[in-house]
Write a protein that holds these residues in place. Structure first.
Motif, PDB file in Angstrom:
ATOM      1  N   ASP A   4      -2.774  -4.055  -4.258  1.00 13.09           N
ATOM      2  CA  ASP A   4      -1.726  -4.369  -5.210  1.00 13.09           C
ATOM      3  C   ASP A   4      -1.519  -3.133  -6.094  1.00 13.09           C
ATOM      4  N   ILE A   5      -0.309  -2.651  -6.167  1.00 14.47           N
ATOM      5  CA  ILE A   5      -0.045  -1.398  -6.874  1.00 14.47           C
ATOM      6  C   ILE A   5      -0.347  -1.511  -8.360  1.00 14.47           C
ATOM      7  N   GLN A   6       0.149  -2.545  -9.014  1.00 12.52           N
ATOM      8  CA  GLN A   6      -0.083  -2.680 -10.451  1.00 12.52           C
ATOM      9  C   GLN A   6      -1.566  -2.867 -10.749  1.00 12.52           C
ATOM     10  N   ASN A  10      -3.943  -0.469 -12.996  1.00 13.74           N
ATOM     11  CA  ASN A  10      -4.697  -1.004 -14.137  1.00 13.74           C
ATOM     12  C   ASN A  10      -6.167  -0.607 -14.074  1.00 13.74           C
ATOM     13  N   GLN A  11      -6.686  -0.417 -12.876  1.00 10.45           N
ATOM     14  CA  GLN A  11      -8.097  -0.080 -12.669  1.00 10.45           C
ATOM     15  C   GLN A  11      -8.253   1.324 -12.088  1.00 10.45           C
ATOM     16  N   ILE A  12      -7.350   2.230 -12.427  1.00  6.40           N
ATOM     17  CA  ILE A  12      -7.284   3.553 -11.795  1.00  6.40           C
ATOM     18  C   ILE A  12      -8.604   4.315 -11.860  1.00  6.40           C
ATOM     19  N   ASN A  13      -9.373   4.142 -12.914  1.00  7.86           N
ATOM     20  CA  ASN A  13     -10.621   4.900 -13.061  1.00  7.86           C
ATOM     21  C   ASN A  13     -11.626   4.604 -11.955  1.00  7.86           C
ATOM     22  N   THR A  14     -11.529   3.448 -11.366  1.00  6.93           N
ATOM     23  CA  THR A  14     -12.423   3.129 -10.248  1.00  6.93           C
ATOM     24  C   THR A  14     -11.674   2.955  -8.930  1.00  6.93           C
ATOM     25  N   SER A  15     -10.443   2.468  -8.994  1.00 10.37           N
ATOM     26  CA  SER A  15      -9.718   2.163  -7.753  1.00 10.37           C
ATOM     27  C   SER A  15      -9.363   3.409  -6.950  1.00 10.37           C
ATOM     28  N   TYR A  16      -9.137   4.525  -7.614  1.00 10.24           N
ATOM     29  CA  TYR A  16      -8.698   5.723  -6.885  1.00 10.24           C
ATOM     30  C   TYR A  16      -9.712   6.154  -5.831  1.00 10.24           C
ATOM     31  N   LYS A  17     -10.970   5.810  -6.043  1.00  7.69           N
ATOM     32  CA  LYS A  17     -12.032   6.227  -5.113  1.00  7.69           C
ATOM     33  C   LYS A  17     -11.882   5.603  -3.725  1.00  7.69           C
ATOM     34  N   ALA A  18     -11.143   4.516  -3.645  1.00 11.43           N
ATOM     35  CA  ALA A  18     -10.969   3.820  -2.372  1.00 11.43           C
ATOM     36  C   ALA A  18      -9.773   4.329  -1.567  1.00 11.43           C
ATOM     37  N   LEU A  35       1.044   5.706  -6.791  1.00 11.80           N
ATOM     38  CA  LEU A  35       1.228   4.334  -7.280  1.00 11.80           C
ATOM     39  C   LEU A  35       2.421   4.229  -8.229  1.00 11.80           C
ATOM     40  N   GLU A  36       2.578   5.190  -9.096  1.00 16.07           N
ATOM     41  CA  GLU A  36       3.714   5.170 -10.020  1.00 16.07           C
ATOM     42  C   GLU A  36       5.035   5.305  -9.265  1.00 16.07           C
ATOM     43  N   TYR A  37       5.036   6.126  -8.221  1.00 15.04           N
ATOM     44  CA  TYR A  37       6.215   6.243  -7.371  1.00 15.04           C
ATOM     45  C   TYR A  37       6.530   4.881  -6.734  1.00 15.04           C
ATOM     46  N   GLY A  38       5.499   4.238  -6.218  1.00 20.00           N
ATOM     47  CA  GLY A  38       5.685   2.922  -5.598  1.00 20.00           C
ATOM     48  C   GLY A  38       6.275   1.910  -6.549  1.00 20.00           C
ATOM     49  N   LEU A  39       5.779   1.887  -7.770  1.00 22.60           N
ATOM     50  CA  LEU A  39       6.334   0.966  -8.763  1.00 22.60           C
ATOM     51  C   LEU A  39       7.804   1.276  -9.032  1.00 22.60           C
ATOM     52  N   SER A  40       8.137   2.550  -9.122  1.00 20.71           N
ATOM     53  CA  SER A  40       9.526   2.929  -9.392  1.00 20.71           C
ATOM     54  C   SER A  40      10.459   2.504  -8.256  1.00 20.71           C
ATOM     55  N   LYS A  41       9.924   2.405  -7.053  1.00 24.85           N
ATOM     56  CA  LYS A  41      10.707   1.971  -5.894  1.00 24.85           C
ATOM     57  C   LYS A  41      10.715   0.449  -5.729  1.00 24.85           C
ATOM     58  N   GLY A  42       9.931  -0.251  -6.563  1.00 22.50           N
ATOM     59  CA  GLY A  42       9.875  -1.702  -6.472  1.00 22.50           C
ATOM     60  C   GLY A  42       8.849  -2.220  -5.478  1.00 22.50           C
ATOM     61  N   TYR A  43       7.958  -1.349  -5.028  1.00 25.94           N
ATOM     62  CA  TYR A  43       6.922  -1.763  -4.088  1.00 25.94           C
ATOM     63  C   TYR A  43       5.900  -2.642  -4.802  1.00 25.94           C
ATOM     64  N   THR A  45       2.790  -3.635  -2.918  1.00 28.53           N
ATOM     65  CA  THR A  45       1.484  -3.249  -2.389  1.00 28.53           C
ATOM     66  C   THR A  45       1.584  -1.893  -1.696  1.00 28.53           C
ATOM     67  N   THR A  46       0.440  -1.317  -1.420  1.00 20.72           N
ATOM     68  CA  THR A  46       0.426  -0.026  -0.742  1.00 20.72           C
ATOM     69  C   THR A  46       0.909  -0.137   0.699  1.00 20.72           C
ATOM     70  N   ARG A  47       0.990  -1.332   1.196  1.00 22.56           N
ATOM     71  CA  ARG A  47       1.518  -1.548   2.554  1.00 22.56           C
ATOM     72  C   ARG A  47       2.992  -1.124   2.658  1.00 22.56           C
ATOM     73  N   ASP A  48       3.693  -1.139   1.540  1.00 23.22           N
ATOM     74  CA  ASP A  48       5.119  -0.810   1.523  1.00 23.22           C
ATOM     75  C   ASP A  48       5.406   0.669   1.742  1.00 23.22           C
TER      76      ASP A  48
END
Length: 60
Positions: A4-6, A10-18, A35-43, A45-48
């Motif tokens: 989930d992009i948002q 929200n958990q970037i300090n740990t999520s980026y490692k994955a 992730l910020e690009y994805g949000l701007s496009k309306g995505y 999840t990362t599947r988009d």
């Protein structure tokens, strides 16, 4: 992984490692940019994302 992009932002300090792209670990700033690009496009999840989009985002 189809995160989930948002939630990942929200958990970037740990999520980026994955996050990987083309079998390479991504940095925190690369993940944030993607992730910020994805949000701007309306995505939602990362599947988009298409691989070509991620390639372009990482280049800039």
């Amino acid at each position: 992984m189809h995160a989930d992009i948002q939630g990942a932002l929200n958990q970037i300090n740990t999520s980026y490692k994955a996050f990987e792209h083309n079998d390479k670990k991504l940095t925190k700033s690369q993940v944030r940019k993607i992730l910020e690009y994805g949000l701007s496009k309306g995505y939602k999840t990362t599947r988009d994302f298409k691989d070509e989009e991620v390639d372009q985002i990482i280049k800039t």
